[in-house]
Write a protein that holds these residues in place. Structure first.
Motif, PDB file in Angstrom:
ATOM      1  N   UNK A 213      19.415 -33.580 -22.906  1.00 15.98           N
ATOM      2  CA  UNK A 213      19.008 -34.934 -22.532  1.00 15.98           C
ATOM      3  C   UNK A 213      18.678 -34.888 -21.045  1.00 15.98           C
ATOM      4  N   UNK A 214      17.446 -35.145 -20.717  1.00 13.21           N
ATOM      5  CA  UNK A 214      16.956 -35.014 -19.350  1.00 13.21           C
ATOM      6  C   UNK A 214      16.815 -36.397 -18.720  1.00 13.21           C
ATOM      7  N   UNK A 215      17.383 -36.555 -17.526  1.00 14.36           N
ATOM      8  CA  UNK A 215      17.343 -37.827 -16.830  1.00 14.36           C
ATOM      9  C   UNK A 215      16.188 -37.925 -15.852  1.00 14.36           C
ATOM     10  N   UNK A 216      16.152 -39.015 -15.139  1.00 12.06           N
ATOM     11  CA  UNK A 216      14.991 -39.359 -14.304  1.00 12.06           C
ATOM     12  C   UNK A 216      14.755 -38.389 -13.156  1.00 12.06           C
ATOM     13  N   UNK A 217      15.795 -37.728 -12.648  1.00 18.88           N
ATOM     14  CA  UNK A 217      15.562 -36.787 -11.546  1.00 18.88           C
ATOM     15  C   UNK A 217      15.128 -35.417 -12.039  1.00 18.88           C
ATOM     16  N   UNK A 218      15.194 -35.183 -13.343  1.00 15.83           N
ATOM     17  CA  UNK A 218      14.763 -33.898 -13.902  1.00 15.83           C
ATOM     18  C   UNK A 218      13.364 -33.950 -14.477  1.00 15.83           C
ATOM     19  N   UNK A 219      12.822 -35.146 -14.668  1.00 17.82           N
ATOM     20  CA  UNK A 219      11.502 -35.285 -15.265  1.00 17.82           C
ATOM     21  C   UNK A 219      10.483 -35.674 -14.204  1.00 17.82           C
ATOM     22  N   UNK A 220       9.259 -35.232 -14.384  1.00 14.99           N
ATOM     23  CA  UNK A 220       8.217 -35.460 -13.377  1.00 14.99           C
ATOM     24  C   UNK A 220       7.873 -36.942 -13.246  1.00 14.99           C
ATOM     25  N   UNK A 221       7.951 -37.686 -14.367  1.00 12.01           N
ATOM     26  CA  UNK A 221       7.545 -39.091 -14.344  1.00 12.01           C
ATOM     27  C   UNK A 221       8.722 -40.059 -14.271  1.00 12.01           C
ATOM     28  N   UNK A 222       9.954 -39.530 -14.181  1.00 15.21           N
ATOM     29  CA  UNK A 222      11.108 -40.383 -13.958  1.00 15.21           C
ATOM     30  C   UNK A 222      11.667 -41.077 -15.179  1.00 15.21           C
ATOM     31  N   UNK A 223      11.219 -40.735 -16.360  1.00 21.50           N
ATOM     32  CA  UNK A 223      11.775 -41.305 -17.582  1.00 21.50           C
ATOM     33  C   UNK A 223      12.753 -40.352 -18.241  1.00 21.50           C
ATOM     34  N   UNK A 224      13.291 -40.753 -19.370  1.00 20.25           N
ATOM     35  CA  UNK A 224      14.211 -39.900 -20.102  1.00 20.25           C
ATOM     36  C   UNK A 224      13.488 -39.024 -21.111  1.00 20.25           C
ATOM     37  N   UNK A 461      22.000 -38.448 -13.821  1.00 20.67           N
ATOM     38  CA  UNK A 461      20.594 -38.758 -13.588  1.00 20.67           C
ATOM     39  C   UNK A 461      19.717 -37.524 -13.749  1.00 20.67           C
ATOM     40  N   UNK A 462      20.337 -36.304 -13.769  1.00 15.52           N
ATOM     41  CA  UNK A 462      19.527 -35.099 -13.919  1.00 15.52           C
ATOM     42  C   UNK A 462      19.491 -34.628 -15.382  1.00 15.52           C
ATOM     43  N   UNK A 463      20.608 -34.077 -15.891  1.00 16.53           N
ATOM     44  CA  UNK A 463      20.570 -33.626 -17.279  1.00 16.53           C
ATOM     45  C   UNK A 463      21.978 -33.379 -17.807  1.00 16.53           C
ATOM     46  N   UNK A 464      22.071 -33.356 -19.122  1.00 18.62           N
ATOM     47  CA  UNK A 464      23.229 -32.848 -19.843  1.00 18.62           C
ATOM     48  C   UNK A 464      22.684 -31.916 -20.917  1.00 18.62           C
ATOM     49  N   UNK A 465      23.445 -30.876 -21.248  1.00 24.58           N
ATOM     50  CA  UNK A 465      22.962 -29.885 -22.205  1.00 24.58           C
ATOM     51  C   UNK A 465      24.136 -29.301 -22.970  1.00 24.58           C
ATOM     52  N   UNK A 466      23.868 -28.901 -24.211  1.00 24.00           N
ATOM     53  CA  UNK A 466      24.896 -28.227 -24.997  1.00 24.00           C
ATOM     54  C   UNK A 466      24.235 -27.322 -26.021  1.00 24.00           C
ATOM     55  N   UNK A 467      24.800 -26.130 -26.156  1.00 23.67           N
ATOM     56  CA  UNK A 467      24.348 -25.181 -27.180  1.00 23.67           C
ATOM     57  C   UNK A 467      25.560 -24.647 -27.931  1.00 23.67           C
ATOM     58  N   UNK A 468      26.405 -25.588 -28.368  1.00 26.36           N
ATOM     59  CA  UNK A 468      27.643 -25.285 -29.088  1.00 26.36           C
ATOM     60  C   UNK A 468      28.698 -24.635 -28.216  1.00 26.36           C
ATOM     61  N   UNK A 469      28.511 -24.663 -26.906  1.00 21.88           N
ATOM     62  CA  UNK A 469      29.593 -24.317 -26.011  1.00 21.88           C
ATOM     63  C   UNK A 469      30.549 -25.503 -25.927  1.00 21.88           C
ATOM     64  N   UNK A 470      31.760 -25.268 -25.425  1.00 19.18           N
ATOM     65  CA  UNK A 470      32.669 -26.387 -25.251  1.00 19.18           C
ATOM     66  C   UNK A 470      32.126 -27.303 -24.158  1.00 19.18           C
ATOM     67  N   UNK A 471      32.673 -28.495 -24.093  1.00 18.06           N
ATOM     68  CA  UNK A 471      32.111 -29.565 -23.271  1.00 18.06           C
ATOM     69  C   UNK A 471      32.124 -29.267 -21.777  1.00 18.06           C
ATOM     70  N   UNK A 472      32.930 -28.300 -21.306  1.00 23.53           N
ATOM     71  CA  UNK A 472      33.190 -28.189 -19.862  1.00 23.53           C
ATOM     72  C   UNK A 472      31.948 -27.826 -19.053  1.00 23.53           C
ATOM     73  N   UNK A 473      30.985 -27.110 -19.641  1.00 23.78           N
ATOM     74  CA  UNK A 473      29.764 -26.736 -18.928  1.00 23.78           C
ATOM     75  C   UNK A 473      28.573 -27.564 -19.401  1.00 23.78           C
TER      76      UNK A 473
END
Length: 757
Positions: A213-224, A461-473
C-alpha cells in the motif's frame, strides 16, 4: 447421524436470536444485468443485494459450475459415495482421502454450528444484506443449471454426472465457514478424524502473497496505490474469480472473489483499495487434557465427560461407514498424541467465524480508509490475513486484524505443554485448569480473541508492505514491536522474498532501479513487479564465481559459465535460472547420511541488520558438491545447462516465468514436483493468482489486473487460458470500472437474467 450431548465452543453459547428474513428482489423476483468485457470479465449490476447475488451466481456458474459442484459434494461429506473413500479430495490447499474429508465435513454439519450462527444477529451472525446476497447467489447458480441441464453442461469434467445438482444456502454458508477455518481446523482433518493414523498428520500448507500500500509521499502524483499479489492455488475452490459488483448508489466494487463466495476479497471501489497476505499469527491452540479414565478429563479437579459424535458416511455400494469423534469444552479431541494419561483438543478461534464475508462487504462500501477500518472493528472477522489498504488521500495502512486466540505471552509461558505433533506451529496449553482458558478483551466482538487495540497496526504517508513476513518489518523506518507473540515473532530473519520486496520499493523510491525518476506511477509499479529478480542469486553470485575459479572439473566450470552469463532474472528466456534453482535447492542438504544440515550463508542473519543479512555463499565442500550434483543431473539426463523457465515450467501448455519461494522471487511459482529427467517440472499449481495494481485519483481509479490462470476452469472455455497467455508475456488487463469504460469495450456482451416465476 446422531449427535450426543457435548460441550460446544464458548462463542456459540449465547441465546439464539431470530434471524432477519432473507428477501427476494422487490416485485417478486431476482433480476440482474451481466455485462462481460474482454477476457470474459463479468460486471454484475442489480437494484438490490438479492438481485446482485442472483446475477453473480448465474455468471459464476457459466464459467465454473463444475468446480463449485464438486466442492459442494465435499462440503456435504459425500465424496466417498461418488468417488470412492480412498480417492483424494478436491481441497486444493491440503487434499486428504475422501473418507477423512467426509467424516470431517459430516461432523461440521452434525455440530449444528451453521444454523446456530444463522440464528444470531450481526455482527456474530450474517447481516440482512449478506443473507440476501447468499440466497440470490444460490438462486442464480441453480437457475443456470436448470436452464442448461446437467446433460448439456459445457464443461466435460461434470457434464452428465450424478453428483451435479442444485446447491443450497447451507452449502454456501458452510463454504464461507470453511474458508475461515482454512488455516486452522480445516487444515487438520486427518488429526481430527484419525484417518492418517496417530502422529501422522500431513504438514500445513505453505503460505504466500505480496502486498504493498503506497502513500502520497511514495507516489509521483500524491495519491494512494495498492499492489495485490496473492499466491493462492491455481486449481480448485480457492481460485479467484474476477468480477465487478454494482448496486447503483449503494455498492460498486471490483476485484478478486474466491470461488463460491458472493463478496470481493481483494479489490477496490472508487475511493479505497485493499489487499491481504497470510499472517504468522496463531489462529488456534491445542489443549492438553488430563485424562480421568474412559472418555473423560479433569478441569480444576472436576471430571468432565467428553462428547461423542456419531458420523455416518455412505460408500459407493450403499453401505455406511460409521465413526465416533470425541469433543471437549475446547473443541474436537485430536486423534494424535494420545496416551493413557493425556489427550489433546483443538481450540479453533475461527470455529464459528462467519463474520469475514460481512467484513469484506462493508469494506467494499467504505468511502475512506477510516470507514474501512471501522468495518474491520465492527466485524473482526479476517480469519488468517493481514490487511493493507489505502484511499484517495494517499494514506497507507497495515494491520493484522486476523482472528487470534487471546493468549498473552505470560499465559503462553505459564500454561505451556509439550507438543503432541513435532513441528506443530501452535501454542499447546494446559487444559486441566481454567486459568489457561483464552482471555477476553472488552473491545473484542466475541470472547476469547484479541480486540483491535492489541492488533499490530501501522499508518504511514510513504508505504506499508508485507510478503508473509511477520509484522515487525512492515516498514523498516518504523519497526513494529511490543505486541503479543501470538501475532508472530519480531527480530526474525525476513527470508529472501520479503527482502526483495522491500528492496524493490527502496530502489523505486530512490530511482536506483533504472525505471526513471524516483516515486511510483502506475507504469513503474507494473514494471517493478515484472522484474523477476532472484534475490539469492544476487546475494551469492560473487562468492559463487570466486569458488568456480578454483574448480578444475570441466562440467562444473561450464555450469559456472552459464551462471556467470545469466542476468539473475527468472524471465521466460532466463538461461541459467533453472540451473541456479537446482543448485540452490540442494544447498543445506547433508552430503552423506548422518551429517547435520548446514547453513550455506557466509554472513549469518543479524537482527540488527535485517535488510542486508544473511548474505554471501560459503566455500565449503558441501556447497561445491551441491553445484557438482546439480550440474551432474543436467548432464546425465541430456538437459542443457541453459534450460530456461519458459522451457521448464508451464500451465495449460503455456510457459510460465518466475522462480520459487526459497530463491527469493517476488511473484513466486510452485510446481507439483521436482524437475524431471526430461527437463520439465510438473504443471505450476501455486503462485501469483489475481494480480492488481490500482491508483486512486480524484477522477477515479486507474487499475491494471491479470488473473494468471484465467477466468474459467472449464478446459473448453475460450477464457480457460487467455489471461494465462497474457501473464506469460508480461501483460496486464486495463480494467473497465465506470459505465462509460464498460460500454466502450468492443468485446462487450450484455444479458439480463431473471428468476423464473
Amino acid at each position: 447421524m446422531k449427535l450426543r450431548p457435548l460441550v460446544v465452543a464458548l462463542a456459540l453459547l449465547a441465546p439464539a436470536v431470530p434471524a432477519a428474513p432473507a428477501t427476494a428482489a422487490a416485485g417478486g423476483g431476482y433480476s440482474a444485468t451481466i455485462r462481460r468485457t474482454e477476457y470474459g470479465i463479468p460486471h454484475i449490476t442489480a437494484k438490490d443485494y438479492g438481485g446482485l447475488g442472483f446475477g453473480y451466481g448465474y455468471a459464476f456458474a457459466q464459467d465454473n459450475l463444475c468446480t463449485l459442484a464438486s466442492w459442494v459434494v465435499t462440503l456435504r461429506g459425500e465424496r466417498s459415495r461418488y468417488f470412492g473413500p480412498e480417492a483424494e479430495s478436491d481441497d486444493p490447499a491440503k487434499p486428504v482421502a475422501d473418507l477423512a474429508s467426509d467424516v470431517y465435513y459430516k461432523s461440521i454439519a452434525g455440530s449444528g454450528v451453521v444454523p446456530r450462527l444463522l440464528a444470531r444477529p450481526a455482527p456474530v451472525g450474517p447481516s440482512a444484506e449478506l443473507r440476501r446476497l447468499v440466497d440470490g447467489y444460490v438462486a442464480g447458480y441453480n437457475r443456470y443449471l436448470e436452464d442448461t441441464g446437467v446433460a448439456n453442461l459445457p464443461d466435460p469434467r461434470c457434464r452428465g454426472k450424478a453428483w451435479v445438482g442444485p446447491i443450497s444456502a447451507t452449502d454456501m454458508w458452510t463454504n464461507l465457514l470453511d474458508l475461515s477455518r482454512m488455516a486452522s481446523g480445516s487444515s487438520l482433518k486427518e488429526a481430527i478424524t484419525g484417518m492418517a493414523g496417530p502422529g501422522k498428520p500431513r504438514p500445513m500448507p505453505a503460505a504466500g502473497s505480496n502486498a504493498w500500500a503506497l502513500g502520497r509521499t511514495a507516489t509521483r502524483d500524491g495519491g494512494g496505490m495498492v499492489l495485490a499479489d496473492p499466491h493462492f492455488p491455481w486449481q480448485g475452490i480457492r481460485r479467484f474469480y474476477q468480477v465487478q459488483l454494482t448496486i447503483p448508489g449503494v455498492l460498486d466494487v471490483s476485484g478478486g472473489s474466491l470461488y463460491g463466495t458472493p463478496v470481493v476479497q481483494i479489490g477496490h471501489n472508487a475511493k479505497v483499495a485493499w489487499t491481504h497476505t497470510v499472517t504468522h499469527a496463531q489462529h488456534f491452540t491445542v489443549y492438553r487434557l488430563a485424562l480421568a479414565g474412559g472418555h473423560s478429563y479433569t478441569v480444576d479437579g472436576r471430571v468432565e465427560p467428553m462428547g461423542e459424535q456419531e458420523v455416518e458416511v455412505t460408500l459407493p455400494d450403499g453401505t455406511v461407514s460409521q465413526h465416533t469423534l470425541l469433543t471437549s469444552r475446547y473443541g474436537p479431541v485430536l486423534a494424535v498424541g494420545q496416551s493413557d494419561e493425556a489427550a489433546y483438543a483443538l481450540a479453533d478461534a475461527n470455529a464459528a467465524n462467519l463474520r469475514a464475508a460481512d467484513e469484506w462487504l462493508a469494506m467494499a462500501r467504505a468511502g475512506s480508509l477510516d470507514e474501512l477500518r471501522a468495518a474491520q472493528r465492527t466485524y473482526q472477522g479476517m480469519p488468517f490475513v493481514h490487511t493493507l489498504a489505502t484511499d484517495v488521500s494517499g494514506t497507507a495502512y497495515f494491520a493484522d486484524t486476523s482472528v487470534v486466540p487471546h493468549v498473552t505471552d505470560a499465559e503462553a509461558e505459564r500454561c505451556a505443554k509439550p507438543s503432541p505433533v513435532p513441528g506443530l506451529d501452535a501454542y499447546v496449553l494446559d487444559g486441566s485448569t481454567s486459568a489457561c482458558l483464552w482471555g477476553r478483551d472488552g473491545d473484542a466482538v466475541v470472547p476469547g480473541i484479541f480486540g483491535p487495540a492489541k492488533q499490530p497496526a501501522l499508518i504511514r504517508a510513504d508505504y506499508v508492505a508485507n510478503s508473509n513476513n511477520t509484522y515487525w518489518m512492515t516498514n523498516p523506518a518504523k519497526p513494529l514491536t511490543g505486541y503479543p507473540t501470538a501475532y508472530g515473532k519480531t527480530g526474525t530473519d525476513l527470508q529472501p522474498r520479503p527482502r526483495v520486496s522491500l528492496d524493490m520499493i527502496a530502489q523505486r523510491l530512490s530511482g536506483a532501479d533504472g525505471l526513471g525518476a524516483p516515486g511510483f506511477t502506475l507504469d513503474t509499479l507494473q514494471a517493478t513487479v515484472r522484474g523477476k529478480r532472484d534475490l539469492t542469486f544476487e546475494l551469492m553470485r560473487d562468492d559463487l564465481l570466486k569458488m568456480c575459479d578454483t574448480d578444475s572439473r570441466n562440467d562444473v566450470r561450464e555450469g559456472c559459465r552459464t551462471l556467470e552469463k545469466w542476468d539473475g532474472r527468472a524471465t521466460l528466456d532466463g538461461a541459467g535460472a533453472i540451473l541456479w534453482r537446482e543448485f540452490f535447492t540442494r544447498l543445506g542438504r547433508p552430503v552423506k547420511a548422518g551429517d547435520p544440515p548446514y547453513s550455506p550463508w557466509r554472513v549469518p542473519f543479524d537482527p540488527a541488520h535485517p535488510l542486508t543479512t544473511p548474505r554471501g555463499l560459503k566455500d565449503v565442500p558441501a556447497v561445491r558438491q551441491a553445484l557438482a550434483d546439480a550440474v551432474g543431473f543436467f548432464r546425465s539426463n541430456g538437459i542443457p545447462l541453459t534450460l530456461t523457465p519458459g522451457q521448464a515450467q508451464s500451465y495449460a501448455s503455456i510457459p510460465i516465468p518466475g522462480c520459487t519461494e526459497g530463491e527469493g522471487c517476488f511473484d513466486r511459482v510452485r510446481t507439483g514436483g521436482p524437475l524431471g529427467t526430461d527437463g520439465r517440472y510438473p504443471e505450476v499449481d501455486t503462485g501469483s493468482s489475481f494480480m492488481m495494481a490500482v491508483e486512486l485519483t480524484p477522477a477515479g481509479p486507474r487499475t491494471r489486473t491479470v488473473l494468471t490462470y484465467s477466468l474459467s476452469a472449464n478446459p473448453a472455455s475460450p477464457h480457460h487460458a487467455d489471461q494465462t497467455a497474457l501473464f506469460s508475456r508480461g501483460g496486464w488487463v486495463t480494467e473497465r470500472f465506470t459505465a462509460a469504460e464498460i460500454a466502450a469495450d468492443p468485446h462487450l456482451e450484455t444479458v439480463t437474467v431473471h428468476e423464473r416465476r
